[in-house]
Enzyme design. Structure first.
Site, PDB file in Angstrom:
ATOM      1  N   HIS A 163       1.617  -1.133  -0.388  1.00  0.00           N
ATOM      2  CA  HIS A 163      -0.152  -0.204  -0.036  1.00  0.00           C
ATOM      3  C   HIS A 163       0.973   1.080   0.271  1.00  0.00           C
ATOM      4  CE1 HIS A 163      -3.877  -2.134   0.595  1.00  0.00           C
ATOM      5  NE2 HIS A 163      -3.747  -2.734   1.545  1.00  0.00           N
ATOM      6  N   CYS A 205      -0.510   2.385  -3.917  1.00  0.00           N
ATOM      7  CA  CYS A 205      -1.046   3.726  -4.841  1.00  0.00           C
ATOM      8  C   CYS A 205       0.022   4.620  -4.802  1.00  0.00           C
ATOM      9  CB  CYS A 205      -2.024   3.877  -3.619  1.00  0.00           C
ATOM     10  SG  CYS A 205      -3.645   2.219  -3.569  1.00  0.00           S
TER      11      CYS A 205
END
Length: 481
Positions: A163, A205
């Site tokens: 992430h 991301c």
């Protein structure tokens, strides 16, 4: 007379011998002519593979890293030169339907077998990652002790899957990894003269923001990222999508960018495929034929001239693929659906809840988990929004927090301010955790507007009267900055 004729015959035959010898000399296995070398692949190949998350709902990151290891191993890299970071809580998790096995494709085989456990559990940290890159054994805390002990002719490949958020990458331990710190380490590695070139593949991301405006183009580092500086990357092979994982899996098996470069590497002769060719193939596949209905913009940064080099120089090649010369036409299938990385955990928690029988005692537990993660998301979103309104007014607050800088500019001018702002928020409102990384741009923009952390502390105390009791908001493990 005979001697003279013999000398003449030898002189006539000498050009034939020379041409034959030059066409294909019989050299020792370790000696190669310049034309035989694959992109000057002298020295040693090194690989550093990092899964920056934990928890079964993040299955895909460790599956990505294990798959990458298998590619390096088949490519000829030695275990002593492959360094693996993963929490290692997935393969033997009671939730794993195939104990001791990880797969990265619905029909794929086990990618977990044989993977070195160099840094696991709390050893997966920013400190250890940086120490490994710099070859600094004395800075390590636990683990196998393996570091990138590279020399000036060596090639280094780094793959990081996790992430992320604007300017930040997750870790299963605190603090998280920030873009300025990573680039500083790469600059130190270059200044030490301990590599010839370094390639960095990054799945997260907003991963473009780690290098945007930060990574120089003159330190022989070439980076590609799963997304640009302002969008999410995507999970794939997820329940309810196509292609789906086997029905016993409640979680995504891989990430769109990651499986794209790895499935390409699984198939092709990497002596014939350049970094640039793979970048284009992965970019096209991750963009889903330029529709972007889901998918992201794969980006490249740094020393772009390196992308003409062959992948073989960094990750070797599987001899079984010698006949599979790379062609521009992408022979890999397109993805018909994927899941936003930030929502992949919700897919897992929902699938887990949905599958349990209504009269099962575990149903209530699963419901509680799902509600807690949704409550945490709502708390973080509402708290950041309220802080923005208190600082800039209800009309200007959203505009300031969401503003995106021009391409080529770094996320923030003062990275120390950003980290201080994160700690200030977490002290009052609780941990951002993996979901809350999405709000890093808001904190960066508060810094760029000249607001001091002391002012944010006052309004955060108004916005958050207490820290929620759910495990996601807990600050018992420390701050993420």
């Amino acid at each position: 007379m005979v001697a003279a004729r013999l000398r003449l015959a030898l002189l006539l035959l000498l050009p034939v011998f020379l041409c034959s010898a030059w066409a294909r000399p019989r050299l020792e296995p370790t000696i190669r002519l310049p034309s035989d070398r694959a992109d000057d692949a002298v020295g040693t190949r090194w690989a550093v593979l990092v899964a920056g998350s934990n928890g079964y709902y993040n299955y895909r990151h460790q599956a990505d890293i294990c798959h990458a290891y298998q590619i390096m191993k088949k490519g000829g890299l030695k275990d002593e030169n492959i360094i693996v970071f993963m929490y290692d809580d997935i393969a033997h998790s009671p939730e794993n339907p195939r104990p001791g096995v990880l797969i990265n494709h619905p029909q794929g085989g086990d990618v977990y077998a044989g993977v070195p456990k160099d840094y696991t559990g709390r050893e997966v940290s920013v400190n250890n990652f940086f120490a490994v890159l710099l070859g600094n054994k004395t800075a390590l805390k636990g683990g196998s002790g393996k570091v990138v002990d590279s020399g000036p002719n060596d090639h280094i490949f780094v793959f990081y899957s996790d992430h992320g958020g604007p300017g930040v990458l997750g870790m299963p331990t605190y603090p998280y990894l920030y873009g300025d710190d990573l680039v500083d380490v790469l600059k130190k590695k270059h200044a030490a003269g301990t590599y010839k070139s370094l390639v960095f593949y990054l799945e997260a991301c907003e991963s473009g923001s780690i290098f945007e405006g930060l990574l120089p183009d003159d330190i022989n580092v070439y980076a590609t990222t799963a997304s640009n500086a302002e969008e999410s990357s995507w999970g794939t092979y997820c329940p309810g999508e196509f292609p789906s994982p086997p029905p016993e899996y409640d979680t995504c098996l891989g990430d769109l960018y990651s499986v794209s470069w790895m499935e390409d590497s699984d198939f092709h002769n990497l002596r014939t495929e350049s970094l640039k060719q793979q970048y284009k193939l992965v970019k096209d596949r991750t963009a889903v034929q330029d529709t972007f209905s889901y998918g992201s913009h794969v980006m490249q940064y740094g020393s772009l001239e390196l992308n003409v080099q062959k992948l073989f120089s960094y990750i070797g090649t599987n001899p079984a693929n010698d006949g599979n010369t790379f062609v521009e036409d992408n022979s890999l299938p397109s993805f018909s659906k994927a899941v936003n990385q930030r929502d992949a955990d919700l897919v897992y928690f929902w699938q887990k809840y949905r599958k349990l029988a209504d009269d099962s005692s575990k149903k209530n537990e699963a419901r509680k988990e799902l509600l807690e993660v949704m409550a945490h998301r709502s708390h973080v979103d509402n708290s950041v929004e309220l802080i923005g309104s208190l600082l800039f007014g209800s009309e200007d607050g959203p505009r300031v927090l969401k503003a995106v800088r021009a391409a080529g500019e770094p996320l923030v001018d003062d990275w120390s301010c950003l980290k201080s702002m994160v700690r200030t928020f977490e002290a009052q409102c609780g941990s951002l955790a993996q979901y809350g990384m999405k709000h890093m741009r808001s904190f960066a923009n508060i810094c760029n507007a000249g607001i001091l952390p002391e002012a944010v502390s006052k309004v955060a105390a108004q916005a958050c009267t207490s820290i929620p009791s759910n495990p996601w908001s807990s600050i018992d493990k420390g701050f993420s900055a």
